[in-house]
Design an enzyme around this catalytic site. Structure first.
Site, PDB file in Angstrom:
ATOM      1  N   HIS A 132       0.825  -1.216   0.000  1.00 52.71           N
ATOM      2  CA  HIS A 132       0.000   0.000   0.000  1.00 52.71           C
ATOM      3  C   HIS A 132       0.858   1.264   0.000  1.00 52.71           C
ATOM      4  CE1 HIS A 132      -3.304  -2.706   1.182  1.00 52.71           C
ATOM      5  NE2 HIS A 132      -4.116  -1.733   0.788  1.00 52.71           N
TER       6      HIS A 132
ATOM      7  N   LYS B 191      -1.071   4.889   4.539  1.00 51.73           N
ATOM      8  CA  LYS B 191      -2.092   3.979   5.079  1.00 51.73           C
ATOM      9  C   LYS B 191      -1.967   3.900   6.608  1.00 51.73           C
ATOM     10  CE  LYS B 191      -4.270  -0.524   4.764  1.00 51.73           C
ATOM     11  NZ  LYS B 191      -5.534   0.119   5.159  1.00 51.73           N
TER      12      LYS B 191
HETATM   13  N1  LIG Z   1     -13.005  -0.721   1.817  1.00 53.49           N
HETATM   14  C1  LIG Z   1     -12.228  -0.230   0.848  1.00 53.49           C
HETATM   15  O1  LIG Z   1     -12.344  -0.626  -0.333  1.00 53.49           O
HETATM   16  C2  LIG Z   1     -11.255   0.830   1.182  1.00 53.49           C
HETATM   17  C3  LIG Z   1     -11.058   1.168   2.482  1.00 53.49           C
HETATM   18  N2  LIG Z   1     -10.174   2.141   2.829  1.00 53.49           N
HETATM   19  C4  LIG Z   1     -10.089   2.438   4.235  1.00 53.49           C
HETATM   20  O2  LIG Z   1     -10.766   3.664   4.469  1.00 53.49           O
HETATM   21  C5  LIG Z   1     -10.180   4.326   5.597  1.00 53.49           C
HETATM   22  C6  LIG Z   1      -9.815   5.755   5.204  1.00 53.49           C
HETATM   23  O3  LIG Z   1      -8.786   5.700   4.237  1.00 53.49           O
HETATM   24  P1  LIG Z   1      -8.320   7.049   3.513  1.00 53.49           P
HETATM   25  O4  LIG Z   1      -9.469   7.722   2.877  1.00 53.49           O
HETATM   26  O5  LIG Z   1      -7.145   6.661   2.689  1.00 53.49           O
HETATM   27  O6  LIG Z   1      -7.831   7.888   4.782  1.00 53.49           O
HETATM   28  P2  LIG Z   1      -7.691   9.498   4.912  1.00 53.49           P
HETATM   29  O7  LIG Z   1      -6.813   9.735   6.084  1.00 53.49           O
HETATM   30  O8  LIG Z   1      -7.329  10.098   3.596  1.00 53.49           O
HETATM   31  O9  LIG Z   1      -9.182   9.961   5.246  1.00 53.49           O
HETATM   32  C7  LIG Z   1      -9.805   9.763   6.471  1.00 53.49           C
HETATM   33  C8  LIG Z   1     -10.648  10.991   6.747  1.00 53.49           C
HETATM   34  O10 LIG Z   1     -11.464  10.746   7.885  1.00 53.49           O
HETATM   35  C9  LIG Z   1     -11.317  11.847   8.769  1.00 53.49           C
HETATM   36  N3  LIG Z   1     -11.631  11.391  10.111  1.00 53.49           N
HETATM   37  C10 LIG Z   1     -10.824  10.819  11.023  1.00 53.49           C
HETATM   38  N4  LIG Z   1     -11.523  10.532  12.130  1.00 53.49           N
HETATM   39  C11 LIG Z   1     -12.793  10.927  11.916  1.00 53.49           C
HETATM   40  C12 LIG Z   1     -13.982  10.911  12.686  1.00 53.49           C
HETATM   41  N5  LIG Z   1     -14.000  10.436  13.932  1.00 53.49           N
HETATM   42  N6  LIG Z   1     -15.119  11.392  12.137  1.00 53.49           N
HETATM   43  C13 LIG Z   1     -15.131  11.897  10.895  1.00 53.49           C
HETATM   44  N7  LIG Z   1     -14.022  11.960  10.112  1.00 53.49           N
HETATM   45  C14 LIG Z   1     -12.873  11.468  10.617  1.00 53.49           C
HETATM   46  C15 LIG Z   1      -9.906  12.313   8.569  1.00 53.49           C
HETATM   47  O11 LIG Z   1      -9.718  13.629   9.050  1.00 53.49           O
HETATM   48  P3  LIG Z   1      -8.219  14.078   9.536  1.00 53.49           P
HETATM   49  O12 LIG Z   1      -7.341  13.837   8.359  1.00 53.49           O
HETATM   50  O13 LIG Z   1      -8.388  15.505   9.902  1.00 53.49           O
HETATM   51  O14 LIG Z   1      -7.893  13.174  10.685  1.00 53.49           O
HETATM   52  C16 LIG Z   1      -9.787  12.231   7.054  1.00 53.49           C
HETATM   53  O15 LIG Z   1     -10.374  13.334   6.417  1.00 53.49           O
HETATM   54  C17 LIG Z   1      -8.981   3.475   6.011  1.00 53.49           C
HETATM   55  O16 LIG Z   1      -9.358   2.613   7.065  1.00 53.49           O
HETATM   56  C18 LIG Z   1      -8.694   2.647   4.763  1.00 53.49           C
HETATM   57  O17 LIG Z   1      -8.068   1.438   5.040  1.00 53.49           O
HETATM   58  C19 LIG Z   1      -9.428   2.785   1.894  1.00 53.49           C
HETATM   59  C20 LIG Z   1      -9.550   2.455   0.577  1.00 53.49           C
HETATM   60  C21 LIG Z   1     -10.486   1.449   0.099  1.00 53.49           C
HETATM   61  O1  LIG Z   2      -6.002   2.252   3.103  1.00 49.95           O
HETATM   62  C1  LIG Z   2      -6.159   1.873   1.924  1.00 49.95           C
HETATM   63  O2  LIG Z   2      -5.692   2.482   0.968  1.00 49.95           O
HETATM   64  C2  LIG Z   2      -6.956   0.657   1.685  1.00 49.95           C
HETATM   65  N1  LIG Z   2      -7.569   0.102   2.687  1.00 49.95           N
HETATM   66  C3  LIG Z   2      -8.394  -1.062   2.629  1.00 49.95           C
HETATM   67  C4  LIG Z   2      -7.774  -2.183   3.433  1.00 49.95           C
HETATM   68  O3  LIG Z   2      -7.269  -1.921   4.542  1.00 49.95           O
HETATM   69  O4  LIG Z   2      -7.797  -3.324   2.971  1.00 49.95           O
HETATM   70  C5  LIG Z   2      -8.744  -1.457   1.224  1.00 49.95           C
HETATM   71  C6  LIG Z   2      -7.653  -1.248   0.227  1.00 49.95           C
HETATM   72  O5  LIG Z   2      -6.652  -2.189   0.478  1.00 49.95           O
HETATM   73  C7  LIG Z   2      -7.108   0.165   0.297  1.00 49.95           C
END
Ligand SMILES: NC(=O)C1=CN([C@@H]2O[C@H](COP(=O)(O)OP(=O)(O)OC[C@H]3O[C@@H](n4cnc5c(N)ncnc54)[C@H](OP(=O)(O)O)[C@@H]3O)[C@@H](O)[C@H]2O)C=CC1
Ligand SMILES: O=C(O)C1=N[C@H](C(=O)O)C[C@H](O)C1
Length: 244
Positions: A129, A133
């Protein structure tokens, strides 16, 4: 029209999800909530999508469930204890869909890995990743290892043939349900995974690459549209896909 709220709306995934919902004719984006915002605007939604942080998802999920909302959880780090707790809080007809990976190819990778597992002595998962992450191993790798371990147990297979007796620094990876899982963090990557299987005289490798976060958006929209039709707690996008 299905009304959607997004938690973590300014994040990498949340911002993509907001744009995807806004571009869909049958969905309406009614709330964007981030870390410092009140969650009350989410009450306008039918479905809330969570892309926040593994440390925040439990509190968010309980709040949404207690508010009577359907929830699609994309955030990683949702364990069995939380799922059990949430199941007990649901109102009749209410739905929570936890999706470790919204990529269609990733869903197939996990399924193929589970199908292949009983035919091979050894299996290891390598997830790769981007360096920002939040957690390791990934939710996808954890889910993959759980599915592989369940398939091996059902086939009556024991542990793989690993003779290592000295591994003071954990070079053989973390163990998820007994399956070795290795995490790579590297600039230039998005989200990738290999499942390596091996037996006498042959190996078999299954690889999936998400090259851009747009790869997750068809799955996110599918989940927003389909979650209400699956009351209770469901794990995995496969519940909404006709894979058989
Ligand atoms: N299921 C899937 O297919 C995928 C899942 N993911 C998962 O999604 C999650 C987020 O990933 P990603 O978008 O890259 O992360 P980012 O850090 O880019 O985004 C997370 C966002 O959530 C905000 N945040 C944190 N805590 C809270 C809260 N309590 N309430 C509301 N907002 C909050 C953060 O704010 P701040 O930055 O100010 O803390 C930030 O804006 C991870 O767990 C990742 O593994 C990612 C890609 C695909
Ligand atoms: O944080 C990410 O980027 C992603 N998170 C998810 C995970 O923890 O599996 C999905 C994907 O791998 C991207």
């Amino acid at each position: 029209m299905i009304r959607v709220g997004v938690l973590g709306a300014q994040g990498r995934m949340g911002s993509e999800a907001c744009a995807a919902v806004e571009g869909a004719d049958d969905l309406e984006l009614v709330a964007r909530v981030d870390v410092d915002d009140a969650r009350d605007p989410l009450r306008e939604a039918d479905v809330v999508v969570d892309f926040t942080h593994p440390s925040a998802v439990a509190d968010n999920l309980r709040w949404c469930v207690d508010a009577g909302l359907h929830v699609v959880v994309g955030t990683s780090g949702v364990g069995q204890d939380l799922l059990d707790d949430v199941r007990g809080r649901l109102q009749p007809g209410q739905a929570v869909l936890v999706v470790p990976n919204f990529g269609i190819g990733a869903v197939l990778m996990m399924r193929f890995a589970a199908q292949a597992a009983r035919f091979f002595d050894s299996v290891e998962v390598i997830e790769l990743h981007h360096p920002k992450k939040a957690d390791a191993p990934s939710g996808t790798a954890t889910r993959t290892a759980q599915m592989i371990a369940a398939a091996r147990a059902e086939a009556g297979l024991g542990p793989g043939p690993d003779a290592t007796t000295h591994d003071p620094d954990g070079a053989r990876g973390a163990r998820v349900d007994g399956i070795p899982v290795h995490a790579v963090r590297m600039a230039g990557l998005v989200a990738h995974q290999e499942v390596l299987l091996g037996t006498e005289g042959e190996t078999f490798t299954i690889r999936h690459d998400s090259l851009h976060r747009s790869s997750f958006m068809p799955g996110v929209l599918l989940a927003c549209r389909g979650v209400a039709g699956h009351p209770g707690v469901t794990v995995g996008l496969e519940a909404l896909l006709d894979l058989d």
